[in-house]
Design a protein around this motif. Structure first.
Motif, PDB file in Angstrom:
ATOM      1  N   GLU A  14     -15.749  14.660 -24.475  1.00 45.35           N
ATOM      2  CA  GLU A  14     -15.978  15.612 -23.377  1.00 45.35           C
ATOM      3  C   GLU A  14     -14.796  16.563 -23.239  1.00 45.35           C
ATOM      4  N   ILE A  15     -13.604  16.016 -23.299  1.00 51.18           N
ATOM      5  CA  ILE A  15     -12.386  16.814 -23.136  1.00 51.18           C
ATOM      6  C   ILE A  15     -12.222  17.797 -24.293  1.00 51.18           C
ATOM      7  N   CYS A  16     -12.503  17.342 -25.505  1.00 55.25           N
ATOM      8  CA  CYS A  16     -12.318  18.184 -26.697  1.00 55.25           C
ATOM      9  C   CYS A  16     -13.414  19.215 -26.879  1.00 55.25           C
ATOM     10  N   GLY A  17     -14.548  19.020 -26.243  1.00 54.68           N
ATOM     11  CA  GLY A  17     -15.642  19.966 -26.387  1.00 54.68           C
ATOM     12  C   GLY A  17     -16.727  19.514 -27.342  1.00 54.68           C
ATOM     13  N   GLY A  18     -16.807  18.232 -27.597  1.00 57.47           N
ATOM     14  CA  GLY A  18     -17.877  17.692 -28.420  1.00 57.47           C
ATOM     15  C   GLY A  18     -17.370  16.762 -29.507  1.00 57.47           C
ATOM     16  N   TRP A  19     -18.334  16.122 -30.172  1.00 59.47           N
ATOM     17  CA  TRP A  19     -18.007  15.119 -31.186  1.00 59.47           C
ATOM     18  C   TRP A  19     -17.320  15.733 -32.402  1.00 59.47           C
ATOM     19  N   SER A  20     -17.776  16.878 -32.834  1.00 60.38           N
ATOM     20  CA  SER A  20     -17.161  17.515 -34.010  1.00 60.38           C
ATOM     21  C   SER A  20     -15.704  17.871 -33.739  1.00 60.38           C
ATOM     22  N   ALA A  21     -15.455  18.421 -32.564  1.00 57.58           N
ATOM     23  CA  ALA A  21     -14.084  18.776 -32.195  1.00 57.58           C
ATOM     24  C   ALA A  21     -13.204  17.526 -32.093  1.00 57.58           C
ATOM     25  N   LEU A  22     -13.779  16.438 -31.594  1.00 57.12           N
ATOM     26  CA  LEU A  22     -13.017  15.191 -31.508  1.00 57.12           C
ATOM     27  C   LEU A  22     -12.679  14.674 -32.903  1.00 57.12           C
ATOM     28  N   CYS A  23     -13.628  14.756 -33.827  1.00 58.35           N
ATOM     29  CA  CYS A  23     -13.355  14.338 -35.215  1.00 58.35           C
ATOM     30  C   CYS A  23     -12.171  15.101 -35.785  1.00 58.35           C
ATOM     31  N   VAL A  24     -12.161  16.400 -35.573  1.00 56.49           N
ATOM     32  CA  VAL A  24     -11.059  17.224 -36.074  1.00 56.49           C
ATOM     33  C   VAL A  24      -9.752  16.807 -35.420  1.00 56.49           C
ATOM     34  N   ARG A  25      -9.775  16.651 -34.110  1.00 59.83           N
ATOM     35  CA  ARG A  25      -8.551  16.297 -33.370  1.00 59.83           C
ATOM     36  C   ARG A  25      -8.005  14.937 -33.790  1.00 59.83           C
ATOM     37  N   LEU A  26      -8.919  13.985 -34.066  1.00 54.10           N
ATOM     38  CA  LEU A  26      -8.488  12.646 -34.467  1.00 54.10           C
ATOM     39  C   LEU A  26      -8.228  12.538 -35.970  1.00 54.10           C
ATOM     40  N   GLY A  27      -8.731  13.521 -36.734  1.00 54.46           N
ATOM     41  CA  GLY A  27      -8.574  13.473 -38.179  1.00 54.46           C
ATOM     42  C   GLY A  27      -9.440  12.412 -38.833  1.00 54.46           C
ATOM     43  N   VAL A  28     -10.686  12.260 -38.343  1.00 50.95           N
ATOM     44  CA  VAL A  28     -11.597  11.237 -38.855  1.00 50.95           C
ATOM     45  C   VAL A  28     -12.940  11.861 -39.233  1.00 50.95           C
ATOM     46  N   GLU A  29     -13.722  11.129 -39.997  1.00 54.99           N
ATOM     47  CA  GLU A  29     -15.056  11.557 -40.388  1.00 54.99           C
ATOM     48  C   GLU A  29     -16.066  11.180 -39.309  1.00 54.99           C
ATOM     49  N   GLY A  30     -17.133  11.956 -39.222  1.00 51.55           N
ATOM     50  CA  GLY A  30     -18.162  11.731 -38.217  1.00 51.55           C
ATOM     51  C   GLY A  30     -18.838  10.377 -38.310  1.00 51.55           C
ATOM     52  N   HIS A  31     -19.071   9.886 -39.542  1.00 54.06           N
ATOM     53  CA  HIS A  31     -19.738   8.588 -39.684  1.00 54.06           C
ATOM     54  C   HIS A  31     -18.866   7.456 -39.144  1.00 54.06           C
ATOM     55  N   SER A  32     -17.559   7.550 -39.319  1.00 47.14           N
ATOM     56  CA  SER A  32     -16.653   6.536 -38.761  1.00 47.14           C
ATOM     57  C   SER A  32     -16.677   6.589 -37.244  1.00 47.14           C
ATOM     58  N   LEU A  33     -16.636   7.797 -36.697  1.00 42.15           N
ATOM     59  CA  LEU A  33     -16.660   7.956 -35.241  1.00 42.15           C
ATOM     60  C   LEU A  33     -17.929   7.344 -34.661  1.00 42.15           C
ATOM     61  N   LYS A  34     -19.064   7.556 -35.310  1.00 36.57           N
ATOM     62  CA  LYS A  34     -20.328   7.004 -34.829  1.00 36.57           C
ATOM     63  C   LYS A  34     -20.288   5.475 -34.817  1.00 36.57           C
ATOM     64  N   LEU A  35     -19.737   4.875 -35.853  1.00 33.24           N
ATOM     65  CA  LEU A  35     -19.624   3.412 -35.892  1.00 33.24           C
ATOM     66  C   LEU A  35     -18.779   2.891 -34.739  1.00 33.24           C
TER      67      LEU A  35
END
Length: 88
Positions: A14-35
Motif C-alpha cells: 500500500e505504501i509503495c503503490g502496489g505489488w510491482s513497486a514493492l517487488c522493485v523496492r525489496l529487490g525480489v521477484e513477484g512469484h516469491s512475493l506471492k508465496l
C-alpha cells in the motif's frame, strides 16, 4: 509468523503503490512475493527487515504530521487503573 508477514507485506505494498513497486523496492521477484504473502514460504530475514523499514518509516512520517497535542495513548491511561489500585 506467516500471517504477520502477509499483513506486513500488504501494508508495505500500500505504501509503495502496489505489488510491482514493492517487488522493485525489496529487490525480489513477484512469484516469491506471492508465496510469502500467501503464507506458503517463510519470508527471508533481509526482506522482512526491508519491509518493516518501509512500514515504520511511513508510520514515523505520519506521526510527525499528527497535529494532536496529546499522545495517542492518553485515553488508555484514563481507562485502566495503575497496579495495586482499583478502578473508579
Amino acid at each position: 509468523m506467516l500471517a504477520l508477514q502477509g499483513k506486513l507485506l500488504g501494508r508495505a505494498a500500500e505504501i509503495c503503490g502496489g505489488w510491482s513497486a514493492l517487488c522493485v523496492r525489496l529487490g525480489v521477484e513477484g512469484h516469491s512475493l506471492k508465496l510469502w504473502v500467501d503464507g506458503k514460504a517463510r519470508l527471508p530475514e533481509r526482506v522482512f527487515l526491508k519491509a518493516a523499514d518501509i512500514v515504520l518509516e511511513d508510520d514515523i512520517a505520519r506521526a510527525a504530521e499528527d497535529r494532536r497535542g496529546a499522545p495517542r495513548i492518553a485515553h488508555l491511561q484514563q481507562d485502566s487503573a495503575p497496579a495495586g489500585e482499583s478502578a473508579r
